[in-house]
Every structure is written in C-alpha cells, then in structure tokens.
Write a protein that holds these residues in place. Structure first.
Motif, PDB file in Angstrom:
ATOM      1  N   ALA A 256      35.867  33.284 -16.728  1.00  0.00           N
ATOM      2  CA  ALA A 256      35.696  31.878 -16.361  1.00  0.00           C
ATOM      3  C   ALA A 256      34.295  31.392 -16.730  1.00  0.00           C
ATOM      4  CB  ALA A 256      35.946  31.686 -14.866  1.00  0.00           C
ATOM      5  N   LEU A 257      33.277  32.227 -16.508  1.00  0.00           N
ATOM      6  CA  LEU A 257      31.926  31.844 -16.905  1.00  0.00           C
ATOM      7  C   LEU A 257      31.835  31.641 -18.410  1.00  0.00           C
ATOM      8  CD1 LEU A 257      29.617  34.157 -14.726  1.00  0.00           C
ATOM      9  CD2 LEU A 257      30.157  31.749 -14.376  1.00  0.00           C
ATOM     10  N   ALA A 258      32.467  32.537 -19.165  1.00  0.00           N
ATOM     11  CA  ALA A 258      32.455  32.393 -20.621  1.00  0.00           C
ATOM     12  C   ALA A 258      33.082  31.067 -21.036  1.00  0.00           C
ATOM     13  CB  ALA A 258      33.198  33.567 -21.261  1.00  0.00           C
ATOM     14  N   ASP A 259      34.187  30.706 -20.410  1.00  0.00           N
ATOM     15  CA  ASP A 259      34.848  29.439 -20.727  1.00  0.00           C
ATOM     16  C   ASP A 259      33.939  28.257 -20.401  1.00  0.00           C
ATOM     17  OD1 ASP A 259      37.384  27.850 -21.317  1.00  0.00           O
ATOM     18  OD2 ASP A 259      36.931  27.191 -19.272  1.00  0.00           O
ATOM     19  N   MET A 260      33.246  28.307 -19.266  1.00  0.00           N
ATOM     20  CA  MET A 260      32.324  27.238 -18.897  1.00  0.00           C
ATOM     21  C   MET A 260      31.221  27.064 -19.934  1.00  0.00           C
ATOM     22  SD  MET A 260      31.723  28.197 -14.889  1.00  0.00           S
ATOM     23  CE  MET A 260      33.086  28.800 -13.897  1.00  0.00           C
ATOM     24  N   LEU A 261      30.849  28.161 -20.571  1.00  0.00           N
ATOM     25  CA  LEU A 261      29.729  28.152 -21.507  1.00  0.00           C
ATOM     26  C   LEU A 261      30.185  28.082 -22.955  1.00  0.00           C
ATOM     27  CD1 LEU A 261      27.671  30.803 -19.551  1.00  0.00           C
ATOM     28  CD2 LEU A 261      27.036  28.399 -19.856  1.00  0.00           C
ATOM     29  N   GLY A 262      31.473  27.784 -23.170  1.00  0.00           N
ATOM     30  CA  GLY A 262      31.989  27.596 -24.514  1.00  0.00           C
ATOM     31  C   GLY A 262      32.036  28.866 -25.335  1.00  0.00           C
ATOM     32  N   MET A 263      32.347  29.998 -24.678  1.00  0.00           N
ATOM     33  CA  MET A 263      32.303  31.285 -25.354  1.00  0.00           C
ATOM     34  C   MET A 263      33.545  32.097 -25.013  1.00  0.00           C
ATOM     35  SD  MET A 263      28.308  32.132 -24.444  1.00  0.00           S
ATOM     36  CE  MET A 263      28.165  33.563 -25.535  1.00  0.00           C
ATOM     37  N   ALA A 264      33.737  33.155 -25.783  1.00  0.00           N
ATOM     38  CA  ALA A 264      34.747  34.140 -25.444  1.00  0.00           C
ATOM     39  C   ALA A 264      34.087  35.216 -24.600  1.00  0.00           C
ATOM     40  CB  ALA A 264      35.329  34.763 -26.709  1.00  0.00           C
ATOM     41  N   PRO A 265      34.813  35.776 -23.618  1.00  0.00           N
ATOM     42  CA  PRO A 265      34.222  36.870 -22.840  1.00  0.00           C
ATOM     43  C   PRO A 265      34.042  38.097 -23.722  1.00  0.00           C
ATOM     44  CG  PRO A 265      36.542  36.583 -22.282  1.00  0.00           C
ATOM     45  CD  PRO A 265      36.178  35.443 -23.181  1.00  0.00           C
ATOM     46  N   GLY A 266      32.917  38.782 -23.522  1.00  0.00           N
ATOM     47  CA  GLY A 266      32.616  39.947 -24.325  1.00  0.00           C
ATOM     48  C   GLY A 266      32.788  41.239 -23.557  1.00  0.00           C
ATOM     49  N   PRO A 267      32.485  42.353 -24.200  1.00  0.00           N
ATOM     50  CA  PRO A 267      32.617  43.653 -23.542  1.00  0.00           C
ATOM     51  C   PRO A 267      31.492  43.887 -22.550  1.00  0.00           C
ATOM     52  CG  PRO A 267      31.648  43.922 -25.710  1.00  0.00           C
ATOM     53  CD  PRO A 267      32.020  42.476 -25.595  1.00  0.00           C
ATOM     54  N   GLU A 268      31.605  44.966 -21.793  1.00  0.00           N
ATOM     55  CA  GLU A 268      30.556  45.367 -20.872  1.00  0.00           C
ATOM     56  C   GLU A 268      29.550  46.244 -21.617  1.00  0.00           C
ATOM     57  OE1 GLU A 268      31.930  46.986 -17.192  1.00  0.00           O
ATOM     58  OE2 GLU A 268      33.598  45.560 -17.029  1.00  0.00           O
ATOM     59  N   GLU A 269      28.340  45.761 -21.729  1.00  0.00           N
ATOM     60  CA  GLU A 269      27.260  46.501 -22.384  1.00  0.00           C
ATOM     61  C   GLU A 269      26.017  46.389 -21.512  1.00  0.00           C
ATOM     62  OE1 GLU A 269      26.687  45.112 -26.361  1.00  0.00           O
ATOM     63  OE2 GLU A 269      28.769  45.516 -26.981  1.00  0.00           O
ATOM     64  N   PRO A 270      25.831  47.327 -20.580  1.00  0.00           N
ATOM     65  CA  PRO A 270      24.695  47.237 -19.662  1.00  0.00           C
ATOM     66  C   PRO A 270      23.371  47.048 -20.391  1.00  0.00           C
ATOM     67  CG  PRO A 270      26.183  48.973 -18.980  1.00  0.00           C
ATOM     68  CD  PRO A 270      26.669  48.517 -20.325  1.00  0.00           C
ATOM     69  N   CYS A 271      22.597  46.087 -19.914  1.00  0.00           N
ATOM     70  CA  CYS A 271      21.312  45.757 -20.526  1.00  0.00           C
ATOM     71  C   CYS A 271      20.445  45.065 -19.489  1.00  0.00           C
ATOM     72  CB  CYS A 271      21.535  44.843 -21.735  1.00  0.00           C
ATOM     73  SG  CYS A 271      20.031  44.194 -22.485  1.00  0.00           S
ATOM     74  N   SER A 272      19.214  45.480 -19.351  1.00  0.00           N
ATOM     75  CA  SER A 272      18.306  44.855 -18.396  1.00  0.00           C
ATOM     76  C   SER A 272      17.795  43.528 -18.948  1.00  0.00           C
ATOM     77  CB  SER A 272      17.119  45.781 -18.109  1.00  0.00           C
ATOM     78  OG  SER A 272      16.117  45.075 -17.395  1.00  0.00           O
ATOM     79  N   LEU A 273      18.196  42.434 -18.326  1.00  0.00           N
ATOM     80  CA  LEU A 273      17.688  41.132 -18.736  1.00  0.00           C
ATOM     81  C   LEU A 273      16.203  41.008 -18.411  1.00  0.00           C
ATOM     82  CD1 LEU A 273      20.582  38.674 -17.767  1.00  0.00           C
ATOM     83  CD2 LEU A 273      20.262  40.044 -19.842  1.00  0.00           C
ATOM     84  N   GLY A 274      15.789  41.619 -17.312  1.00  0.00           N
ATOM     85  CA  GLY A 274      14.378  41.572 -16.945  1.00  0.00           C
ATOM     86  C   GLY A 274      13.478  42.207 -17.995  1.00  0.00           C
ATOM     87  N   GLU A 275      13.979  43.245 -18.654  1.00  0.00           N
ATOM     88  CA  GLU A 275      13.182  43.941 -19.665  1.00  0.00           C
ATOM     89  C   GLU A 275      13.309  43.323 -21.048  1.00  0.00           C
ATOM     90  OE1 GLU A 275      14.298  48.025 -19.611  1.00  0.00           O
ATOM     91  OE2 GLU A 275      13.595  48.373 -17.555  1.00  0.00           O
ATOM     92  N   THR A 276      14.483  42.800 -21.397  1.00  0.00           N
ATOM     93  CA  THR A 276      14.725  42.363 -22.772  1.00  0.00           C
ATOM     94  C   THR A 276      14.510  40.872 -23.016  1.00  0.00           C
ATOM     95  OG1 THR A 276      17.094  42.045 -22.321  1.00  0.00           O
ATOM     96  CG2 THR A 276      16.396  44.225 -23.092  1.00  0.00           C
ATOM     97  N   MET A 277      14.699  40.041 -22.027  1.00  0.00           N
ATOM     98  CA  MET A 277      14.633  38.595 -22.261  1.00  0.00           C
ATOM     99  C   MET A 277      13.238  38.093 -22.641  1.00  0.00           C
ATOM    100  SD  MET A 277      17.621  37.081 -22.121  1.00  0.00           S
ATOM    101  CE  MET A 277      17.508  35.415 -21.476  1.00  0.00           C
TER     102      MET A 277
END
Length: 364
Positions: A256-277
């Motif tokens: 549902a979030l992907a649809d709200m943001l005009g995207m297709a839902p993707g796979p699960e790929e753990p990634c630290s947003l705090g470290e990478t953004m």
C-alpha cells in the motif's frame, strides 16, 4: 478577550505542531515556543527560546503571568538517536529543560489550570526489552530504568502539591505528521528514500528487519487529544496511551505504501537508512532541483529520523520476528476521547500533504 492562554513548548516538532493546529479552532490565545518557527502558526504567536538556557527562560516565562495551560512537547535528542536514550546526559538535559521553563512560569502564572506532558512507549521499556501486550498505563514495569520521563513526571507531581492546576500525561505510539528536521518523523525519511529509488527506476525495497507489530498515531489526532486533555475533568492527573486505534505490520503495509508513492513494492533487502542515507544527500539535492521542491537539504529535512526508521523497522534484528509493541487505549476511550483513524489512510494523507506542499516530488 479569551480567558485561556496556552503555551506550546516544542511547537516546531511533530507533537507541538499538531497541538497548534488543534488549538487554532478554540477560543484561546496560543504561544508557540521553539528554537525555529513551526511550519505555520495557525494564529499563534511564535517565541524563539532555548529551553537549555535558564537565564533566557527566567526572563521569558517569568513574564507569562496570564498563561492558563502548558503543553510540554519539547525534546532533546542526541545525534544517532537510539544510543542516547539510555545516556545520563540526555536524561539530565531533558529534565533541566522542563524545570527551566516551569520554575519561572509556575511562579508567575497564578491562574495556571493545566499541564500536558508528552511521554511515549519508552515508558514501558520498548527500547530495552519486550513490553507487556498490551502495555497499560498503570503498569510502569520499568520505572527503575533511568528515563527522563520519570524525572519530568515526578517533578510535576511535586510541583502540583498544594497548587490549583492539574496535569495529564499522554503516551503516543509512533507519530506521523508534518515537521522538518525532527528526530522521529518517518514521513520525510520514507518519502526521500522512496524518491531516490523511484528516480533510479527501482521498486520500493523494504529495508527493515523481521516483522514487528506496531501502532501509529496521526499527529493531528494527537493534537486533538492534547486539546481535549486540557479541559476534560476525566483527564485530570491521569496518564493515557494514544494511538490511531489499529495495528500494522510493515511488510503487510508495504504494498500500500508503494502504491501511495507511485511505485511497485520491492523485495526485502535489509539496509540501515541511518548509515546509508547521508551519503545520498547529493542525489536528494538533484531531485529537489529537478522538481522545484521547497524542501530543504536532506539533513535539515529528516534530522535523526533515518535512525528512527532503522529502530521502528527492526533493522538488524534477527529471527522470525520481534516482540510486538502494542499498548491499550481502553482507558482513553472510557475517559471520553474516542477519535480514531485507519493507519493506511493516515499514511496516504501525509504523503499527499507533503507532495502538495512541494516537500516531496510528485508521484505521477
């Protein structure tokens, strides 16, 4: 002239701004206190103040003799966010900030009627261990765990002795709403993350860890709960959990979030947003220029919220899931505040608002 004057401390943050919007519909004078101006004032007067400066606080709040209500939503967080939740320095600073404001205010505001203090689910130890399900307001099982909530709450209880005012403590779950640079607002953090992926032609990849059942609260709903608490007899000297009224699992919500943001839902790929953004700040600047956004640079926009996203999405957790963080709101409903909102509707609402305000790029 209204006979009600509300001081909102922390007015530029998620909670304080929600309170400003809610109070705008009431017959009262509102003073918004924060270091930087809130997104809009909604009829309030803004006063810039550093609550860690006792001299400035004595001068400012010592002159507010006509204040009748205080909403205390100010908060100090350390860089990196989560580690600071257990540090004595952070506890001490948050403790002092309330005292710096309230000592001069309570000495001069002889018609003070109510104080609303914001806490959260760290009152149940959600940041250190699994919490009871559901967590209830009369079972503070980690009161022995150092936490500035207890310092602030105990201080107010002591100050109230013999006084004519009452207090209410509100404990919201994960808050979503309008703010910039906040330590804990996932709307800009997820919005920027999605924009970077969409611009690269990628689906909305889920960066978190194993599934965890959570609750959310809409900042506008919380603001109305704050306005209610300031007047309701049933809220006097009481503690209430506040949520939207439903629960969610990130993985189930993700399509549902992907649809709200005009995207297709993707796979699960753990990634630290705090470290990478932070390293992707230049990409965000390019998106801002391309779409003519009024949003600020990445750090000014999301604050510490990418670290908060890691925590809320259980990044780094192992196993098939983590303990659910569910609180009971039965006490709040019985006391008379019965508003609710579907959490999926809440997300859609805020992403559209951020898009309409040109803080996030258009989805189509």
């Amino acid at each position: 002239m209204p006979n009600k004057k509300v001081i909102v401390a922390g007015a530029s943050g998620l909670v304080g701004y929600g309170a400003l919007k809610a109070l705008a519909g009431e017959d009262c004078e509102v003073v918004a206190v924060s270091r930087r101006p809130p997104p809009a004032l909604h009829g309030a007067a803004h006063v810039a103040a550093d609550l860690n400066d006792p001299a400035q606080c004595r001068e400012l709040f010592g002159s507010m003799h006509d204040a009748t209500h205080l909403v205390y939503a100010a908060l100090y967080e350390k860089p990196g966010l989560v580690p600071g939740w257990l540090e004595a320095e952070q506890i001490d600073i948050n403790d002092r900030m309330l005292r710096n404001l309230f000592e001069p205010l309570s000495a001069t505001a002889t018609n003070l009627r109510h104080v609303t203090l914001l806490q959260g689910t760290k009152a149940y130890g959600v940041h250190v261990q699994p919490i009871p399900v559901p967590a209830r307001e009369n079972r503070d099982e980690l009161h022995q765990q150092p936490n500035f909530y207890w310092n602030q709450e105990n201080y107010l209880r002591e100050k109230q002795a013999g006084a004519g005012w009452h207090w209410t403590v509100l404990r919201p779950q994960i808050i979503f709403g309008m703010s910039m640079g906040s330590a804990m607002n996932l709307i800009p953090a997820l919005g920027i993350y999605a924009a970077l992926l969409r611009e690269a032609g990628q689906p909305l990849i889920y960066p978190g860890g194993p599934g965890n059942i959570l609750e959310a609260v809409d900042a506008d709903l919380l603001g109305r709960a704050i306005a209610w608490a300031g007047e309701a007899e049933a809220a006097r000297n009481e503690i209430f959990n506040v949520t939207n009224g439903d629960v969610f699992l990130w993985q189930n919500l993700w399509p549902a979030l992907a649809d709200m943001l005009g995207m297709a839902p993707g796979p699960e790929e753990p990634c630290s947003l705090g470290e990478t953004m932070p390293a992707r700040a230049g990409e965000w600047d390019a998106i801002r220029r391309k779409y003519g956004l009024v949003a600020p640079d990445l750090d000014s926009f999301v604050g510490e919220s990418c670290h908060y996203a890691d925590f809320c999405m259980a990044y780094g957790a192992e196993g098939f899931g983590v303990a659910p963080a569910i609180v009971s709101t039965v006490k709040l409903r019985r006391a008379g505040f019965t508003e609710m909102i579907d959490t999926e509707d809440m997300f859609r609402k805020w992403f559209r608002i951020f898009e309409d305000e040109r803080l996030l790029p258009p989805v189509s």
